[in-house]
Structures are given as structure tokens and as C-alpha cells.
Motif scaffolding. Structure first.
Motif, PDB file in Angstrom:
ATOM      1  N   LEU A   5      -6.561   2.077   7.043  1.00  0.00           N
ATOM      2  CA  LEU A   5      -7.596   2.201   6.010  1.00  0.00           C
ATOM      3  C   LEU A   5      -7.266   3.311   5.018  1.00  0.00           C
ATOM      4  O   LEU A   5      -7.718   3.279   3.874  1.00  0.00           O
ATOM      5  N   ASP A   6      -6.459   4.289   5.446  1.00  0.00           N
ATOM      6  CA  ASP A   6      -6.046   5.379   4.553  1.00  0.00           C
ATOM      7  C   ASP A   6      -4.951   4.939   3.580  1.00  0.00           C
ATOM      8  O   ASP A   6      -4.608   5.691   2.671  1.00  0.00           O
ATOM      9  N   LEU A   7      -4.402   3.744   3.777  1.00  0.00           N
ATOM     10  CA  LEU A   7      -3.264   3.279   2.982  1.00  0.00           C
ATOM     11  C   LEU A   7      -3.649   2.288   1.887  1.00  0.00           C
ATOM     12  O   LEU A   7      -2.777   1.787   1.194  1.00  0.00           O
ATOM     13  N   ILE A   8      -4.954   1.984   1.763  1.00  0.00           N
ATOM     14  CA  ILE A   8      -5.360   0.961   0.796  1.00  0.00           C
ATOM     15  C   ILE A   8      -5.921   1.600  -0.471  1.00  0.00           C
ATOM     16  O   ILE A   8      -6.447   2.705  -0.451  1.00  0.00           O
ATOM     17  N   SER A   9      -5.789   0.865  -1.565  1.00  0.00           N
ATOM     18  CA  SER A   9      -6.283   1.342  -2.861  1.00  0.00           C
ATOM     19  C   SER A   9      -7.788   1.119  -2.968  1.00  0.00           C
ATOM     20  O   SER A   9      -8.384   0.385  -2.167  1.00  0.00           O
ATOM     21  N   ASP A  10      -8.398   1.725  -3.967  1.00  0.00           N
ATOM     22  CA  ASP A  10      -9.829   1.569  -4.195  1.00  0.00           C
ATOM     23  C   ASP A  10     -10.188   0.126  -4.541  1.00  0.00           C
ATOM     24  O   ASP A  10     -11.286  -0.334  -4.228  1.00  0.00           O
ATOM     25  N   ASP A  11      -9.267  -0.597  -5.199  1.00  0.00           N
ATOM     26  CA  ASP A  11      -9.526  -1.986  -5.590  1.00  0.00           C
ATOM     27  C   ASP A  11      -8.829  -2.989  -4.656  1.00  0.00           C
ATOM     28  O   ASP A  11      -8.539  -4.114  -5.044  1.00  0.00           O
ATOM     29  N   PHE A  12      -8.596  -2.581  -3.425  1.00  0.00           N
ATOM     30  CA  PHE A  12      -7.919  -3.406  -2.426  1.00  0.00           C
ATOM     31  C   PHE A  12      -8.658  -4.721  -2.194  1.00  0.00           C
ATOM     32  O   PHE A  12      -9.886  -4.760  -2.129  1.00  0.00           O
ATOM     33  N   ARG A  15      -0.219   2.854  -2.609  1.00  0.00           N
ATOM     34  CA  ARG A  15      -1.275   2.299  -1.753  1.00  0.00           C
ATOM     35  C   ARG A  15      -1.275   0.780  -1.866  1.00  0.00           C
ATOM     36  O   ARG A  15      -0.943   0.217  -2.905  1.00  0.00           O
ATOM     37  N   LEU A  16      -1.684   0.145  -0.787  1.00  0.00           N
ATOM     38  CA  LEU A  16      -1.713  -1.318  -0.765  1.00  0.00           C
ATOM     39  C   LEU A  16      -2.895  -1.815  -1.583  1.00  0.00           C
ATOM     40  O   LEU A  16      -4.044  -1.455  -1.328  1.00  0.00           O
ATOM     41  N   GLN A  17      -2.601  -2.656  -2.554  1.00  0.00           N
ATOM     42  CA  GLN A  17      -3.609  -3.169  -3.465  1.00  0.00           C
ATOM     43  C   GLN A  17      -4.019  -4.597  -3.109  1.00  0.00           C
ATOM     44  O   GLN A  17      -5.190  -4.948  -3.187  1.00  0.00           O
ATOM     45  N   ARG A  18      -3.054  -5.418  -2.710  1.00  0.00           N
ATOM     46  CA  ARG A  18      -3.316  -6.816  -2.347  1.00  0.00           C
ATOM     47  C   ARG A  18      -2.580  -7.132  -1.055  1.00  0.00           C
ATOM     48  O   ARG A  18      -1.449  -6.671  -0.842  1.00  0.00           O
ATOM     49  N   LEU A  19      -3.222  -7.955  -0.210  1.00  0.00           N
ATOM     50  CA  LEU A  19      -2.606  -8.362   1.044  1.00  0.00           C
ATOM     51  C   LEU A  19      -3.006  -9.790   1.358  1.00  0.00           C
ATOM     52  O   LEU A  19      -4.198 -10.119   1.368  1.00  0.00           O
ATOM     53  N   LEU A  20      -2.018 -10.614   1.586  1.00  0.00           N
ATOM     54  CA  LEU A  20      -2.233 -12.007   1.972  1.00  0.00           C
ATOM     55  C   LEU A  20      -1.411 -12.252   3.225  1.00  0.00           C
ATOM     56  O   LEU A  20      -0.192 -12.025   3.230  1.00  0.00           O
ATOM     57  N   PHE A  48       3.878 -15.332  11.575  1.00  0.00           N
ATOM     58  CA  PHE A  48       3.038 -14.970  10.443  1.00  0.00           C
ATOM     59  C   PHE A  48       3.915 -14.588   9.262  1.00  0.00           C
ATOM     60  O   PHE A  48       5.081 -14.221   9.416  1.00  0.00           O
ATOM     61  N   VAL A  49       3.332 -14.709   8.092  1.00  0.00           N
ATOM     62  CA  VAL A  49       3.970 -14.252   6.871  1.00  0.00           C
ATOM     63  C   VAL A  49       2.959 -13.382   6.140  1.00  0.00           C
ATOM     64  O   VAL A  49       1.768 -13.680   6.113  1.00  0.00           O
ATOM     65  N   ALA A  50       3.436 -12.263   5.620  1.00  0.00           N
ATOM     66  CA  ALA A  50       2.565 -11.341   4.889  1.00  0.00           C
ATOM     67  C   ALA A  50       3.180 -11.047   3.530  1.00  0.00           C
ATOM     68  O   ALA A  50       4.388 -10.868   3.419  1.00  0.00           O
ATOM     69  N   ALA A  51       2.330 -11.005   2.527  1.00  0.00           N
ATOM     70  CA  ALA A  51       2.734 -10.594   1.191  1.00  0.00           C
ATOM     71  C   ALA A  51       1.806  -9.468   0.768  1.00  0.00           C
ATOM     72  O   ALA A  51       0.582  -9.581   0.892  1.00  0.00           O
ATOM     73  N   GLY A  52       2.392  -8.375   0.308  1.00  0.00           N
ATOM     74  CA  GLY A  52       1.591  -7.241  -0.117  1.00  0.00           C
ATOM     75  C   GLY A  52       2.075  -6.699  -1.442  1.00  0.00           C
ATOM     76  O   GLY A  52       3.260  -6.766  -1.754  1.00  0.00           O
ATOM     77  N   ARG A  53       1.146  -6.164  -2.217  1.00  0.00           N
ATOM     78  CA  ARG A  53       1.491  -5.491  -3.477  1.00  0.00           C
ATOM     79  C   ARG A  53       1.083  -4.026  -3.348  1.00  0.00           C
ATOM     80  O   ARG A  53      -0.067  -3.713  -3.063  1.00  0.00           O
ATOM     81  N   VAL A  54       2.063  -3.156  -3.541  1.00  0.00           N
ATOM     82  CA  VAL A  54       1.858  -1.719  -3.449  1.00  0.00           C
ATOM     83  C   VAL A  54       1.718  -1.175  -4.872  1.00  0.00           C
ATOM     84  O   VAL A  54       2.577  -1.426  -5.722  1.00  0.00           O
ATOM     85  N   ASN A  55       0.638  -0.438  -5.133  1.00  0.00           N
ATOM     86  CA  ASN A  55       0.412   0.062  -6.489  1.00  0.00           C
ATOM     87  C   ASN A  55       1.261   1.299  -6.786  1.00  0.00           C
ATOM     88  O   ASN A  55       2.011   1.776  -5.922  1.00  0.00           O
ATOM     89  N   GLY A  56       1.130   1.817  -7.989  1.00  0.00           N
ATOM     90  CA  GLY A  56       1.928   2.962  -8.427  1.00  0.00           C
ATOM     91  C   GLY A  56       1.668   4.241  -7.649  1.00  0.00           C
ATOM     92  O   GLY A  56       2.490   5.142  -7.646  1.00  0.00           O
TER      93      GLY A  56
END
Length: 125
Positions: A27-34, A110-115, A99-107
Motif C-alpha cells: 500500500l506504500d508503493l501506490i500512487s494517489d490516483d492508483f 509509485r504504481l499507478q495502474r495494475l492489471l 498469472f500475467v501482470a501489467a503495471g505502470r510506474v509513475n515518475g
């Protein structure tokens, strides 16, 4: 895309934390707009979709069998801000699902999107 031993460093660390003694540390690794969607299939056409923001991730963490299942990387790669991770879930060391995971890490790192999609009906090993 190039697969290297350092592919998807963020998601690799994410799953290591998730499998550890304090999975809520993610939870400490996610962005505010996660936002996320985890489609969790248990076979026979049964699946649960944990979708939303921080609250959905908290709900996912609360229902997990802590210390029972572990995530193992089969391959991973990074392309810009995006990380892709193909893995296997094991229960007590026995393969249970892929499983397959796709994530977008912001600038800010922090993790912004996770599928994530998980299925017990297919194996990559």
C-alpha cells in the motif's frame, strides 16, 4: 521488448513483498490516483474481479490466504513506464495457477495502474 534478468524490477519487488510477512506494505508503493483490476479465476468459469482504487487493493489483501500462496516469475520485461510479468502461483510449492501482470510506474516511482489476470486452467511451465 527485451526480456532481461532485471525485467520488471518494480513488479518483482511487489510480489516479493506480497508473499512476505507484511503484504500490506505494498500500500506504500501506490500512487494517489492508483487503479487496478485483478481478475482472479478459480476454474470452472468462476472468477472474482477486484477493481477500483486503494480500497479495492485493501479488499484484495484482506481476503488473501497470507503465507499460503507464493508468486514465481517465469518471465518479465520493462518498456518505458510499463512492466509486464508472467508468473506462476504455487500453494505449498505446488503449481496452482498462472498469472500475467501489467503495471505502470509513475515518475515518482509509485504504481499507478495494475492489471492482473490469474487462471488455474493454463500453465506456462
Amino acid at each position: 521488448m527485451t526480456d532481461t534478468s532485471t525485467g520488471a524490477p518494480f513488479l518483482t519487488a511487489w510480489f516479493e513483498i506480497l508473499d512476505g510477512d507484511e503484504p500490506s506494505r505494498i500500500l506504500d508503493l501506490i500512487s494517489d490516483d492508483f487503479s487496478l483490476s485483478i481478475l482472479f479465476s478459480t476454474g470452472d468459469g468462476n472468477a472474482t474481479d477486484f477493481a477500483g482504487g486503494r480500497g479495492a487493493l485493501v479488499g484484495y489483501l484482506e481476503q488473501r490466504e497470507k503465507g499460503t500462496r507464493t508468486h514465481h516469475r517465469l518471465s518479465a520485461t520493462t518498456l518505458g513506464q510499463d512492466e509486464l510479468f508472467l508468473g506462476e502461483v504455487r500453494r505449498a510449492g505446488v503449481p496452482e495457477a498462472s498469472f500475467v501482470a501489467a503495471g505502470r510506474v509513475n515518475g515518482e516511482g509509485r504504481l499507478q495502474r495494475l492489471l492482473i489476470g490469474r487462471s488455474s486452467e493454463i500453465r506456462f511451465t
